[in-house]
Design a protein around this motif. Structure first.
Motif, PDB file in Angstrom:
ATOM      1  N   ILE A  98      37.984  22.676   4.509  1.00 45.10           N
ATOM      2  CA  ILE A  98      37.963  23.254   5.855  1.00 45.10           C
ATOM      3  C   ILE A  98      37.415  22.261   6.870  1.00 45.10           C
ATOM      4  N   SER A  99      36.393  21.507   6.470  1.00 44.40           N
ATOM      5  CA  SER A  99      35.821  20.518   7.402  1.00 44.40           C
ATOM      6  C   SER A  99      36.867  19.483   7.800  1.00 44.40           C
ATOM      7  N   LYS A 100      37.738  19.117   6.873  1.00 44.51           N
ATOM      8  CA  LYS A 100      38.789  18.149   7.169  1.00 44.51           C
ATOM      9  C   LYS A 100      39.908  18.769   8.011  1.00 44.51           C
ATOM     10  N   LEU A 101      40.283  20.012   7.696  1.00 37.09           N
ATOM     11  CA  LEU A 101      41.342  20.688   8.434  1.00 37.09           C
ATOM     12  C   LEU A 101      40.976  20.889   9.900  1.00 37.09           C
ATOM     13  N   PHE A 102      39.710  21.210  10.158  1.00 40.18           N
ATOM     14  CA  PHE A 102      39.276  21.559  11.509  1.00 40.18           C
ATOM     15  C   PHE A 102      38.408  20.475  12.157  1.00 40.18           C
ATOM     16  N   SER A 103      38.225  19.370  11.464  1.00 39.88           N
ATOM     17  CA  SER A 103      37.379  18.275  11.976  1.00 39.88           C
ATOM     18  C   SER A 103      35.988  18.779  12.351  1.00 39.88           C
ATOM     19  N   LYS A 104      35.368  19.504  11.423  1.00 33.97           N
ATOM     20  CA  LYS A 104      34.031  20.051  11.645  1.00 33.97           C
ATOM     21  C   LYS A 104      33.011  19.287  10.794  1.00 33.97           C
ATOM     22  N   ASN A 105      31.785  19.237  11.274  1.00 38.89           N
ATOM     23  CA  ASN A 105      30.712  18.605  10.500  1.00 38.89           C
ATOM     24  C   ASN A 105      30.387  19.432   9.261  1.00 38.89           C
ATOM     25  N   LEU A 106      30.261  18.747   8.140  1.00 37.19           N
ATOM     26  CA  LEU A 106      29.878  19.377   6.882  1.00 37.19           C
ATOM     27  C   LEU A 106      28.532  18.833   6.428  1.00 37.19           C
ATOM     28  N   VAL A 107      27.629  19.747   6.087  1.00 38.35           N
ATOM     29  CA  VAL A 107      26.320  19.381   5.547  1.00 38.35           C
ATOM     30  C   VAL A 107      26.255  19.917   4.113  1.00 38.35           C
ATOM     31  N   TYR A 108      25.701  19.116   3.217  1.00 39.36           N
ATOM     32  CA  TYR A 108      25.636  19.505   1.806  1.00 39.36           C
ATOM     33  C   TYR A 108      24.188  19.532   1.339  1.00 39.36           C
ATOM     34  N   ASP A 109      23.771  20.655   0.772  1.00 41.63           N
ATOM     35  CA  ASP A 109      22.435  20.817   0.192  1.00 41.63           C
ATOM     36  C   ASP A 109      22.587  20.957  -1.317  1.00 41.63           C
ATOM     37  N   SER A 110      22.170  19.934  -2.048  1.00 43.46           N
ATOM     38  CA  SER A 110      22.255  19.956  -3.510  1.00 43.46           C
ATOM     39  C   SER A 110      20.929  20.451  -4.079  1.00 43.46           C
ATOM     40  N   HIS A 111      20.924  21.659  -4.620  1.00 38.24           N
ATOM     41  CA  HIS A 111      19.697  22.257  -5.142  1.00 38.24           C
ATOM     42  C   HIS A 111      19.304  21.686  -6.500  1.00 38.24           C
ATOM     43  N   GLU A 112      20.241  21.008  -7.154  1.00 39.38           N
ATOM     44  CA  GLU A 112      19.985  20.459  -8.481  1.00 39.38           C
ATOM     45  C   GLU A 112      21.067  19.441  -8.811  1.00 39.38           C
ATOM     46  N   LEU A 113      20.921  18.771  -9.953  1.00 37.84           N
ATOM     47  CA  LEU A 113      21.990  17.921 -10.459  1.00 37.84           C
ATOM     48  C   LEU A 113      22.962  18.818 -11.213  1.00 37.84           C
ATOM     49  N   PHE A 114      23.903  19.375 -10.475  1.00 33.01           N
ATOM     50  CA  PHE A 114      24.761  20.444 -10.994  1.00 33.01           C
ATOM     51  C   PHE A 114      25.498  20.031 -12.260  1.00 33.01           C
ATOM     52  N   THR A 115      26.014  18.816 -12.293  1.00 34.30           N
ATOM     53  CA  THR A 115      26.814  18.386 -13.448  1.00 34.30           C
ATOM     54  C   THR A 115      25.966  18.092 -14.682  1.00 34.30           C
ATOM     55  N   GLU A 116      24.632  18.128 -14.529  1.00 36.61           N
ATOM     56  CA  GLU A 116      23.751  17.823 -15.650  1.00 36.61           C
ATOM     57  C   GLU A 116      22.946  19.038 -16.109  1.00 36.61           C
ATOM     58  N   PHE A 267       7.114  24.694 -17.894  1.00 34.40           N
ATOM     59  CA  PHE A 267       7.247  23.937 -19.142  1.00 34.40           C
ATOM     60  C   PHE A 267       8.659  23.429 -19.387  1.00 34.40           C
ATOM     61  N   GLU A 268       9.401  23.105 -18.349  1.00 30.68           N
ATOM     62  CA  GLU A 268      10.779  22.653 -18.514  1.00 30.68           C
ATOM     63  C   GLU A 268      10.887  21.542 -19.561  1.00 30.68           C
ATOM     64  N   GLU A 269      11.965  21.612 -20.355  1.00 31.52           N
ATOM     65  CA  GLU A 269      12.218  20.621 -21.391  1.00 31.52           C
ATOM     66  C   GLU A 269      13.124  19.519 -20.841  1.00 31.52           C
ATOM     67  N   ASP A 270      13.066  18.366 -21.449  1.00 30.35           N
ATOM     68  CA  ASP A 270      13.865  17.231 -20.994  1.00 30.35           C
ATOM     69  C   ASP A 270      15.273  17.326 -21.587  1.00 30.35           C
ATOM     70  N   LEU A 271      16.012  18.329 -21.119  1.00 26.55           N
ATOM     71  CA  LEU A 271      17.374  18.549 -21.601  1.00 26.55           C
ATOM     72  C   LEU A 271      18.371  17.986 -20.598  1.00 26.55           C
ATOM     73  N   GLY A 272      18.413  16.704 -20.458  1.00 27.30           N
ATOM     74  CA  GLY A 272      19.315  16.091 -19.497  1.00 27.30           C
ATOM     75  C   GLY A 272      18.635  15.836 -18.160  1.00 27.30           C
ATOM     76  N   LEU A 273      19.350  15.154 -17.293  1.00 27.85           N
ATOM     77  CA  LEU A 273      18.772  14.692 -16.037  1.00 27.85           C
ATOM     78  C   LEU A 273      18.367  15.834 -15.110  1.00 27.85           C
ATOM     79  N   ASN A 274      19.093  16.939 -15.138  1.00 30.49           N
ATOM     80  CA  ASN A 274      18.770  18.030 -14.218  1.00 30.49           C
ATOM     81  C   ASN A 274      17.366  18.559 -14.457  1.00 30.49           C
ATOM     82  N   TYR A 275      16.989  18.743 -15.719  1.00 27.97           N
ATOM     83  CA  TYR A 275      15.642  19.213 -16.027  1.00 27.97           C
ATOM     84  C   TYR A 275      14.621  18.086 -15.929  1.00 27.97           C
TER      85      TYR A 275
END
Length: 365
Positions: A98-116, A267-275
């Protein structure tokens, strides 16, 4: 007045980070529309800004993500907008298109390393799909921020991006209201875990550790994927009198419970980069409630505890040794950490951190 459309995949009720962000932006002159989804048990919302919840046919798995992203795209397509704010990778694609279709500013808030996240690490096919979206879109973004320095550095190194850090601090709480637990505690010390009941949070470890702790009650507040397994583990270990479960509470209710604890745990465990890079909300909620903390030996949490001297870092994750460390903290008592907690609780607050958010939205690229 510029309209910001904010997107999430949850039902809006308990997402403190998004609510604080929306309120801050609204109070600074932006027109806010927050879009999420409606579940069967979704509670009614009363917010100072506008909200919209989408009811879906599918609520988990691939079909959920596909349906939500299509519906979100259509909603964004036919709704007035000046700025788009996507929260996490699972809302980014429709916002980007949508940001590309309408030439609007897009802001991204990444709450975590989603892919990890642990749910994807052992599912390479699904993980690779999300990595494809991530690698295709992130290098093309101009306005982005995340929850800690480690994740910002990871993205900036991997994709040559310019992620800023806006940590998820709580609002300053000067009232310190409290309530009573819905069970007898007598003179027992209280260990508190609050948050999602999911794999990798170290909840199983603290339950086993309760076998070696006396005159102590573990209170677990929240819901999640392994809730039934945790309850059964408590029964199997005959710990029903020492481990108590409370269903997920809204932020206002939780604030009244947290100050009652003698120790807050993460007590999060080291299960990948996200944790490994985790900087959980509950850590700052404990500090704001003047409760000392015990955290995993992971970089972001360790840095906070070491810098502000508000608790301890786990030295040994075997239940017996962990119980010994907990006993020492409880013997010291809350007063031992009180001065440092007081200082940290005044510094690690949203009122200060949110100034970075306003800077980003007033200087969009």
């Amino acid at each position: 007045m510029k309209r910001i459309i904010v997107s999430v995949t949850n039902d809006l009720v308990t997402d403190q980070r998004v609510h604080k962000s929306c309120t801050t932006l609204f109070n600074n002159g932006f027109d806010i529309l927050l879009i999420g989804r409606k579940l069967k048990n979704s509670k009614q919302l009363t917010r100072s800004y506008k909200t919209k919840r989408i009811k879906l046919y599918f609520n988990k798995g691939f079909l959920f993500y596909a349906e939500y992203n299509i519906r979100l795209f259509l909603k964004l397509l036919f709704t007035k907008k000046d700025i788009l704010l996507a929260n996490d990778l699972d809302t980014l694609l429709p916002n980007y298109l949508i940001s590309k279709l309408f030439s609007k500013n897009l802001v991204y808030d990444s709450h975590e390393l989603f892919t990890e996240v642990p749910e994807l690490i052992n599912r390479p096919f699904k993980q690779n799909i999300w990595k494809f979206f991530e690698s295709s879109i992130l290098p093309r973004l101009n306005n982005q921020y995340t929850v800690c320095d480690s994740i910002a550095t990871y993205y900036n190194t991997k994709y040559k991006t310019n992620f800023y850090t806006i940590r998820n601090f709580p609002l300053r709480d000067s009232k310190q209201d409290s309530t009573n637990f819905p069970f007898e505690i007598n003179s027992c010390k209280i260990i508190l875990y609050q948050g999602a009941l999911n794999l990798g949070r170290g909840i199983e470890l603290i339950i086993k550790t309760m076998l070696f702790l006396n005159n102590t009650i573990l209170v677990i507040i929240g819901n999640g994927d392994i809730e039934k397994e945790l309850i059964q583990k408590v029964i199997n270990l005959n710990l029903e009198n020492k481990v108590k479960f409370i269903n997920k509470l809204n932020p206002a209710e939780l604030k009244k419970i947290t100050p009652l604890a003698d120790l807050g745990i993460s007590f999060e465990e080291d299960l990948g980069l996200n944790y490994r890079y985790a900087l959980p909300n509950k850590l700052f909620d404990y500090i704001q409630a003047k409760v000392p903390v015990l955290v995993s030996d992971l970089p972001e949490m360790k840095n906070i505890v070491s810098k502000y001297k508000v608790g301890e870092v786990i030295t040994d994750r075997t239940p017996k040794e962990l119980a010994s460390q907990i006993n020492k903290i409880l013997e010291n008592g809350k007063d031992y950490y009180n001065t440092n907690l007081e200082i940290a609780s005044k510094e690690l607050i949203w009122e200060k951190e949110s100034k970075k958010l306003i800077e980003i939205f007033k200087n969009l690229n």
